[in-house]
Design a protein around this motif. Structure first.
Motif, short mmCIF file in Angstrom:
data_model
loop_
_atom_site.label_atom_id
_atom_site.label_comp_id
_atom_site.label_asym_id
_atom_site.label_seq_id
_atom_site.Cartn_x
_atom_site.Cartn_y
_atom_site.Cartn_z
N LEU A 113 -12.17 -14.40 12.81
CA LEU A 113 -12.34 -12.95 12.72
C LEU A 113 -13.77 -12.60 12.32
O LEU A 113 -14.35 -11.61 12.80
CB LEU A 113 -11.35 -12.38 11.71
N GLY A 114 -14.37 -13.41 11.45
CA GLY A 114 -15.75 -13.17 11.05
C GLY A 114 -16.71 -13.33 12.23
O GLY A 114 -17.64 -12.53 12.41
N ILE A 115 -16.48 -14.34 13.06
CA ILE A 115 -17.34 -14.56 14.23
C ILE A 115 -17.16 -13.42 15.23
O ILE A 115 -18.14 -12.90 15.79
CB ILE A 115 -17.02 -15.92 14.87
N ALA A 116 -15.91 -13.01 15.45
CA ALA A 116 -15.65 -11.92 16.39
C ALA A 116 -16.32 -10.63 15.92
O ALA A 116 -16.92 -9.90 16.73
CB ALA A 116 -14.14 -11.71 16.54
N ALA A 117 -16.24 -10.36 14.63
CA ALA A 117 -16.87 -9.14 14.10
C ALA A 117 -18.39 -9.20 14.25
O ALA A 117 -19.03 -8.21 14.60
CB ALA A 117 -16.49 -8.97 12.63
N ALA A 118 -18.96 -10.38 14.02
CA ALA A 118 -20.41 -10.52 14.13
C ALA A 118 -20.87 -10.31 15.57
O ALA A 118 -21.89 -9.66 15.82
CB ALA A 118 -20.84 -11.91 13.64
N MET A 119 -20.12 -10.81 16.53
CA MET A 119 -20.50 -10.66 17.93
C MET A 119 -20.35 -9.21 18.39
O MET A 119 -21.09 -8.74 19.27
CB MET A 119 -19.66 -11.58 18.82
N ASN A 120 -19.42 -8.51 17.81
CA ASN A 120 -19.20 -7.12 18.21
C ASN A 120 -20.06 -6.12 17.44
O ASN A 120 -20.02 -4.93 17.72
CB ASN A 120 -17.72 -6.76 18.01
N ASN A 121 -20.81 -6.63 16.48
CA ASN A 121 -21.57 -5.69 15.65
C ASN A 121 -22.93 -6.26 15.27
O ASN A 121 -23.37 -6.17 14.14
CB ASN A 121 -20.77 -5.33 14.38
N ALA A 122 -23.58 -6.89 16.24
CA ALA A 122 -24.90 -7.46 15.98
C ALA A 122 -25.89 -6.36 15.61
O ALA A 122 -25.97 -5.33 16.25
CB ALA A 122 -25.40 -8.21 17.21
N GLY A 123 -26.63 -6.57 14.57
CA GLY A 123 -27.62 -5.58 14.13
C GLY A 123 -27.01 -4.34 13.54
O GLY A 123 -27.70 -3.34 13.31
N GLY A 124 -25.68 -4.36 13.30
CA GLY A 124 -25.02 -3.22 12.71
C GLY A 124 -24.76 -2.09 13.68
O GLY A 124 -24.27 -1.03 13.30
N GLN A 125 -25.06 -2.29 14.96
CA GLN A 125 -24.90 -1.20 15.93
C GLN A 125 -24.04 -1.62 17.13
O GLN A 125 -24.01 -0.94 18.13
CB GLN A 125 -26.28 -0.75 16.44
N GLY A 126 -23.35 -2.79 17.03
CA GLY A 126 -22.54 -3.25 18.15
C GLY A 126 -23.40 -3.90 19.21
O GLY A 126 -24.61 -3.83 19.19
N ILE A 127 -22.73 -4.53 20.14
CA ILE A 127 -23.43 -5.21 21.23
C ILE A 127 -23.22 -4.41 22.52
O ILE A 127 -22.11 -4.08 22.88
CB ILE A 127 -22.90 -6.65 21.40
#
Length: 624
Positions: free
Chosen positions: A610-624
């Motif tokens: 879940l942590g990896i999924a969240a990081a990929m979906n929110n890179a830079g705090g603005q999503g990908i």
């Protein structure tokens, strides 16, 4: 994997080949003592490279291979050896026109090929069984002089945007002017191998083939003092009608090669021709390239007239009319009492082993496949079995050098693979390719184990367990990538492969090997920790990496550090780690069915995913 494919591995009755496999697995009969463990190429490999700059291709080129003893292994065309590659067998050929014998396949080095290293021969791995009770391969040998120079020159003149220049474009195969040579093996017992070599003249005119079935010992005695030297000699019962070569080795024991209606026996030593290569006196009067001198140049003094040595061959001179074929029969067997008649049951054993191979693959094939697709499946699996090769590379010894050899350059102490001094390779491994990649690669190995589990689940499990053992896996948890750079980073797919192999065996036998699954799970925990600690430098679940699947298409080396200290975060590396988490979670849940301790570990990997999924979906705090 499709359920019908997996269910095809479930058998109502055990066929003869599967019974042999069970005998081998129970260590009752060592059916896998001998196999296709001889490499198709040993020259140009990292393990044979003792240079200061790591230029493996040029340190030990093809031109040296016929005259220079290998340190770490041997090679040959469609050859076999015992599982420690102490004694080897393969065939050499001469068409009367080449400048030297054809003992090994030719190809371009990495720098020579416009698309990298590339074998420039025509050969086919046609059949094989998991105990190697029946094996067959074919080699197409031109009757004209082999165009070594033209292949190098033409490919050197082509850009990477152009296709490769191949053997058939040289014209040497025009009008079918070649020999088709089929090499077959059938086991009468685990240490009794029947060999049949059939040559066919496919051309429009009569042609002569010189055939040299060759038996030799891997050189283990030139690198350190006090290592016993094995020996080959003319055997009891040798005559003009039947050639006999006997072999003695301290560990392997006594073997004999019996050759039907052979010509003269040739003997030499598997030692480097120092005079030819380096201009210094030879350590032995007879050297590795003695057969080239004797057969091609007619120099009888190049072979041992006392008929003893560490390399021996039977010389056949076979004249063939157009479309004519001739077979040569040989038998390599452990010397036992009473003596076994070499050819009394020869054809019958071959017929039975071929029928048993047919039976084995019929039971394996899903019912939905056509006859053509069954043949494709069988040859594909045979190709996987033919690429099982003995891989020897003790990194500490390689870095330090051998007591009886010159001291290696100091640059090696901080050069390639210097941080892998614990790595001790001395096993039969599944290779990506018998010639182009004659070394294991960790993530290739993982994928190989999936189809191998269909025919030999124990071998597949052993491969995955081996690469994670303490003399392979680095103490920091990293898995060795491949010999050109063990520290390179490959996708973390070993856990997925272990899970698939476990499930394939479960479908085939009704019971999965939980001990195997638990063993590799513990080692994969260490590897997972290495990824998290070494490849997530920012602690944000976005991973760096290296050679992670996009083969050879990067404009820069993704494994190298940048000079300014910056790093490359990779979407594919992060995705692989997400998959790694899910695989580990699934494995932990399976183990938790019998041991609830693993429930908490499964939860840990789910949270990490879940942590990896969240990081990929929110890179830079603005999503990908």
């Amino acid at each position: 994997m499709d359920a019908e494919v997996i269910s095809a591995c479930s058998f109502a009755a055990m066929d003869a080949e599967r019974e042999r496999l069970e005998q081998n697995n129970r260590r009752e009969v060592r059916w896998q003592l001998w196999g296709p463990y001889l490499s198709e190429r040993q020259w140009g490999t990292v393990r044979e490279d003792y240079s200061a700059d790591g230029d493996a291709w040029n340190y030990f080129p093809h031109e040296h291979a016929r005259s220079r003893a290998y340190r770490w292994g041997e090679d040959g065309i469609g050859g076999i050896s015992d599982y420690k590659q102490r004694l080897c067998f393969a065939c050499a050929f001469w068409n009367g026109r080449d400048p030297f014998l054809k003992e090994r396949l030719f190809g371009l080095t990495g720098p020579q090929g416009n698309h990298g290293e590339d074998v420039k021969e025509i050969f086919f791995f046609e059949d094989n069984t998991p105990t190697h009770s029946y094996m067959r391969m074919s080699y197409r040998y031109p009757q004209a002089a082999f165009p070594y120079d033209e292949l190098v020159r033409q490919n050197a003149g082509r850009s990477r945007m152009e296709p490769e220049f191949e053997l058939w474009e040289t014209g040497v195969l025009r009008e079918n002017r070649y020999f088709d040579i089929t090499i077959e093996y059938a086991k009468a017992a685990s240490d009794d191998l029947l060999i049949r070599v059939t040559a066919r003249n496919c051309g429009p005119e009569a042609a002569t083939l010189h055939l040299l079935p060759t038996l030799w010992f891997r050189n283990t005695w030139s690198w350190a003092p006090d290592v016993p030297r094995p020996n080959l000699r003319v055997g009891d019962g040798h005559s003009e009608a039947v050639g006999v070569i006997e072999a003695s080795h301290n560990d392997l024991g006594e073997y004999r090669l019996v050759a039907e209606a052979g010509g003269p026996l040739l003997f030499t030593e598997n030692e480097t021709n120092l005079q030819l290569l380096y201009g210094v006196p030879n350590n032995s009067r007879h050297v590795k390239d003695g057969f080239h001198e004797a057969v091609v140049r007619g120099n009888a003094a190049a072979v041992n007239q006392d008929r003893m040595g560490t390399k021996a061959a039977v010389l056949y001179k076979i004249a063939l009319e157009p479309a004519q074929s001739r077979s040569v029969r040989l038998r390599l067997q452990k010397i036992k009492e009473p003596a076994i008649h070499a050819f009394g049951d020869f054809d019958g054993v071959f017929a039975r082993r071929r029928e048993e191979a047919d039976e084995f693959y019929r039971a394996l094939a899903p019912g939905c496949l056509s006859a053509e697709h069954c043949a494709i499946q069988r040859q594909a699996l045979a190709g996987m079995l033919w690429t099982k090769q003995f891989y020897h590379y003790v990194v500490e010894d390689w870095l330090k050098g051998d007591p009886a050899q010159p001291v290696p350059p100091n640059e090696r102490k901080t050069g390639r693979n210097a941080e892998w001094s614990h790595l001790y390779n001395e096993r039969v491994m599944s290779m990506p390719d018998a010639w182009e990649y004659p070394w294991y690669a960790a993530w290739d190995l993982a994928f190989h184990c999936i189809p191998l589990a269909l025919v030999d689940s124990r071998f597949a499990k052993n491969q995955l367990d081996l690469i994670l053992r303490e003399w392979y896996q680095h103490p920091n948890g990293q898995i060795p990538a491949y010999e050109w750079n063990f520290s390179d980073v490959n996708p973390p797919v070993l856990g997925w492969a272990a899970w698939r192999v476990y499930k394939i065996e479960e479908h085939a036998t009704g019971k999965g090997d939980r001990a195997f699954l638990e063993t590799v799970f513990h080692k994969l925990l260490i590897n997972f920790t290495w990824w998290v600690n070494r490849k997530d430098s920012g602690g944000r679940n976005i991973f760096e990496g290296g050679f992670l699947g996009l083969d050879n298409i990067g404009v820069f080396d993704r494994s190298a550090s940048f000079s300014d200290g910056s790093r490359l975060e990779q979407s594919d590396g992060t995705s692989w780690m997400g998959m790694f988490c899910l695989t580990m979670m699934r494995t932990a849940l399976e183990l938790a069915r019998e041991n609830p301790v693993y429930e908490n570990i499964a939860t840990k990997f789910f949270e990490h995913f879940l942590g990896i999924a969240a990081a990929m979906n929110n890179a830079g705090g603005q999503g990908i």
